[in-house]
Design an enzyme around this catalytic site. Structure first.
Site, PDB file in Angstrom:
ATOM      1  N   GLY A   1     -44.119 -62.168 140.577  1.00  0.00           N
ATOM      2  CA  GLY A   1     -43.315 -61.434 139.609  1.00  0.00           C
ATOM      3  C   GLY A   1     -42.364 -60.416 140.182  1.00  0.00           C
ATOM      4  O   GLY A   1     -41.984 -59.472 139.494  1.00  0.00           O
TER       5      GLY A   1
ATOM      6  N   HIS B   1     -44.839 -47.128 142.774  1.00  0.00           N
ATOM      7  CA  HIS B   1     -43.821 -46.361 142.046  1.00  0.00           C
ATOM      8  C   HIS B   1     -44.397 -45.393 141.020  1.00  0.00           C
ATOM      9  O   HIS B   1     -43.684 -44.920 140.144  1.00  0.00           O
ATOM     10  CB  HIS B   1     -42.842 -47.327 141.373  1.00  0.00           C
TER      11      HIS B   1
END
Length: 230
Positions: free
Chosen positions: A169, A104
Site C-alpha cells: 500500500g 509519521h
C-alpha cells in the site's frame, strides 16, 4: 524464529475506508499542504490545523481493520513480525499486531508544542487551550513536512535485520520512508503488493511483485508464509 519486516502505507488503510490525506490534485482534504501539515501552518492558523486532524480522528472511530491488517496479525504466531507504517491510524494495533512503529506519528496521541518528547494518549478533539504537562499548547502527534522523522533510525535498523520484507500500500516514492528498502539484506526476499505497481522486479534484489489489492493479496501471501514456517 525468522524476522519479517512489513512496510505499509496509505493503500492498506484506504481499503478500510480511511480517506488518504492527499487528493489527486495535491491538496490535503481540500487544503494546501502548507496550511495543515507544516509547523508554519500551525503557527499561522492553529485552529484550522487542529480541526483538520480532529476530523481525521473522528473518522478513525468509524472504520475497522480489514483482511490485510488481520492477516498480518496472524503472522505473529509463526514469525517475529515488525510493522513499520507511514499511516497514523491504529488499525494495525486494533487488528492485533503487537509490534508497530509509526514513522509519521499517531492520530490518537498529542504532544507538547514546546517539547516533542512530551507525548500523551489522546482520543478526543484537541482544542485551543488544551495543555501538555509542561503547560504548552497541545498539537497532533504527527510528523509534519519540514520536521525530523525521529523513528527513522530505528526503522532502518529493524529493516537491516529482516529475513523477509513485505511492502504494502505504498508507492515507495515518499522519502525518507521509501529509502528503508535500501537497508534490506541482499539475501532477503522482498514482496511488493500494489494494485498498480510502479517498480520492476529488476529494481531490487529478490523482488517479487504481487499485483492486486491488499485485502486479496496479503491473506494469500500470509497463508503461504505460514505454510513454509510449519
Amino acid at each position: 524464529m525468522k524476522k519479517i519486516v512489513v512496510l505499509t502505507g496509505a493503500g492498506v488503510s484506504a481499503e478500510s475506508g480511511i480517506n488518504t490525506f492527499r487528493d489527486a490534485d495535491g491538496l490535503w482534504e481540500g487544503h494546501d499542504v502548507m496550511e495543515v501539515a507544516t509547523p508554519q501552518g500551525f503557527a499561522q492558523n492553529p485552529h484550522l490545523v487542529l480541526e483538520f486532524y480532529n476530523e481525521r480522528r473522528r473518522q478513525l472511530s468509524t472504520v475497522f481493520p480489514n483482511a490485510a491488517h488481520k492477516a498480518l496479525s496472524a503472522l505473529e504466531k509463526h514469525y517475529q513480525v515488525h510493522i513499520i507504517t507511514q499511516n497514523v491510524d491504529d488499525l494495525h494495533e486494533r487488528a492485533g499486531s503487537s509490534n508497530v512503529l509509526h514513522l509519521h506519528g499517531e492520530l490518537l496521541k498529542a504532544r507538547s508544542t514546546a517539547n516533542p518528547e512530551v507525548v500523551i494518549d489522546w482520543k478526543s478533539d484537541i482544542k485551543i487551550g488544551d495543555s501538555a504537562s509542561d503547560g504548552s499548547q497541545l498539537r497532533p502527534h504527527i510528523v509534519w513536512f519540514g520536521e525530523d522523522v525521529p523513528m527513522l533510525p530505528k526503522a532502518a535498523e529493524t529493516t537491516s535485520m529482516a529475513d523477509i520484507i513485505i511492502i504494502i500500500g505504498t508507492s515507495m516514492q515518499v522519502y525518507p520512508a521509501a529509502g528503508l528498502v535500501h537497508y534490506a539484506p541482499l539475501h532477503s526476499p522482498i514482496y511488493f503488493i500494489d494494485p498498480k505497481p510502479n517498480i520492476k522486479a529488476s529494481d531490487f534484489n529478490n523482488l517479487r511483485i504481487l499485483q492486486g489489492r491488499a485485502v486479496d493479496k496479503v491473506p494469500t501471501l500470509v497463508s503461504d508464509l505460514i505454510d513454509k514456517a510449519l
